[in-house]
Scaffold this active site. Structure first.
Site, PDB file in Angstrom:
ATOM      1  N   LYS A  70      22.137  46.825 -14.311  1.00  0.00           N
ATOM      2  CA  LYS A  70      21.738  45.823 -15.314  1.00  0.00           C
ATOM      3  C   LYS A  70      21.588  46.399 -16.721  1.00  0.00           C
ATOM      4  CE  LYS A  70      19.577  42.617 -12.088  1.00  0.00           C
ATOM      5  NZ  LYS A  70      18.381  41.837 -11.761  1.00  0.00           N
ATOM      6  N   ASP A  98      17.422  36.297 -15.293  1.00  0.00           N
ATOM      7  CA  ASP A  98      16.338  36.656 -14.361  1.00  0.00           C
ATOM      8  C   ASP A  98      15.006  36.042 -14.789  1.00  0.00           C
ATOM      9  OD1 ASP A  98      17.824  38.172 -12.562  1.00  0.00           O
ATOM     10  OD2 ASP A  98      17.596  40.010 -13.741  1.00  0.00           O
TER      11      ASP A  98
END
Ligand code: ATR
Length: 263
Positions: free
Chosen positions: A67, A103
């Protein structure tokens, strides 16, 4: 065919292909859109991503451990991705790689009610915790952060807000989010984290971002005590739904995606 994929290392247990392909089928989009899992080691990540647009990919999800690298490989970043310091969603458009982070939104949408004004305890200070702290502080929660390595909690709070704590006290928190990796390999959260089995009650919401190793022991105990529980698959479905909307412009079929995640 417009191709999508999730990139991770390892990736074989990912539920994302099932979530998205089932959604495409439910909407009659399966002839036009597809979603696959691609395992890529860290040293090949940037090269793999740069090749994707030429192979018909229009976007990707990115998971552990890529990420941070996903943000670095991008040409343009959303404000959310930049502030969190990580991207879980890439968009390939006009020879450009755009980075987004869903997220934080996934967590907020998975919560049964707004955390505004609530006392929240976030466990962990890694990439997952950063998105959680970013989301909760933005929503106006009063955030405490505990991490096994205390310095990382202090650093995270200096950047994103919240207060680092070394000894969180029982009953003080209305929202508890496990964003450590404890439980992923079957560890006992009550051995590894500053939690006690008699902490939980009706007025609390407990979130465990860890999923995949059977039922969450943390959520089992919290739920039995009457707390509202939210598991990692629900958060995964919500972040996936947000990514789906970005790529396709179509409203995601949440129930279908949730069933596919749990099948
Ligand atoms: P991610 O990007 O998924 O958050 P990470 O950056 O490796 O992954 O972070 C893992 C988190 O789980 C960290 O907060 C880590 O604590 P440390 O910073 O002290 O390493 C936490 N963690 C992992 N194993 C743990 C354990 N056995 N007990 C407590 N915390 C643990």
């Amino acid at each position: 065919m417009r191709r999508l994929a999730v990139l991770g290392f390892p990736i074989e247990f990912s539920r994302s292909p099932a979530i998205h392909n089932t959604a495409f089928a439910a909407l009659g989009m399966e002839g036009e859109w597809s979603y696959e899992a691609i395992e890529v080691p860290p040293d090949r990540f940037a090269e793999r991503v740069r090749a994707m647009q030429g192979e018909g990919f229009v976007g990707a999800n990115v998971t552990v451990p890529h990420k941070g690298a996903a943000l670095l490989v991008s040409d343009r970043r959303s404000g959310v991705a930049r502030e969190i310091g990580a991207a879980n969603t890439l968009i390939f458009e006009d020879d450009e790689i755009r980075a987004e982070n869903t997220d934080a939104r996934g967590l907020m949408e998975a919560l049964p009610e707004s955390p505004a004004g609530r006392r929240a305890l976030v466990l962990g200070a890694g990439g997952a915790a950063r998105a959680v702290v970013w989301a909760l502080t933005r929503e106006g929660a009063e955030v405490s952060v505990w991490n096994r390595t205390g310095d990382r909690a202090a650093q995270l709070c200096a950047e994103l807000g919240g207060e680092a704590v070394s000894d969180p006290a029982a009953g003080d928190y209305e929202l508890i989010v496990n964003s450590t990796s404890v439980g992923l390999r079957g560890e006992d959260p009550f051995d590894e984290l500053p939690l006690s089995r008699d902490w939980f009650g009706f007025s609390q919401t407990v979130v465990d971002l860890v999923y995949g190793h059977g039922d969450s022991k943390l959520l089992g105990v919290a739920g039995e005590a009457g707390a509202t529980v939210v598991d990692g698959l629900e958060v995964l479905v919500r972040q996936g739904a947000a990514s789906f909307r970005i790529w396709t412009g179509v409203d995601p079929p949440l129930d279908v995606m949730r069933d596919a995640a749990r099948a």
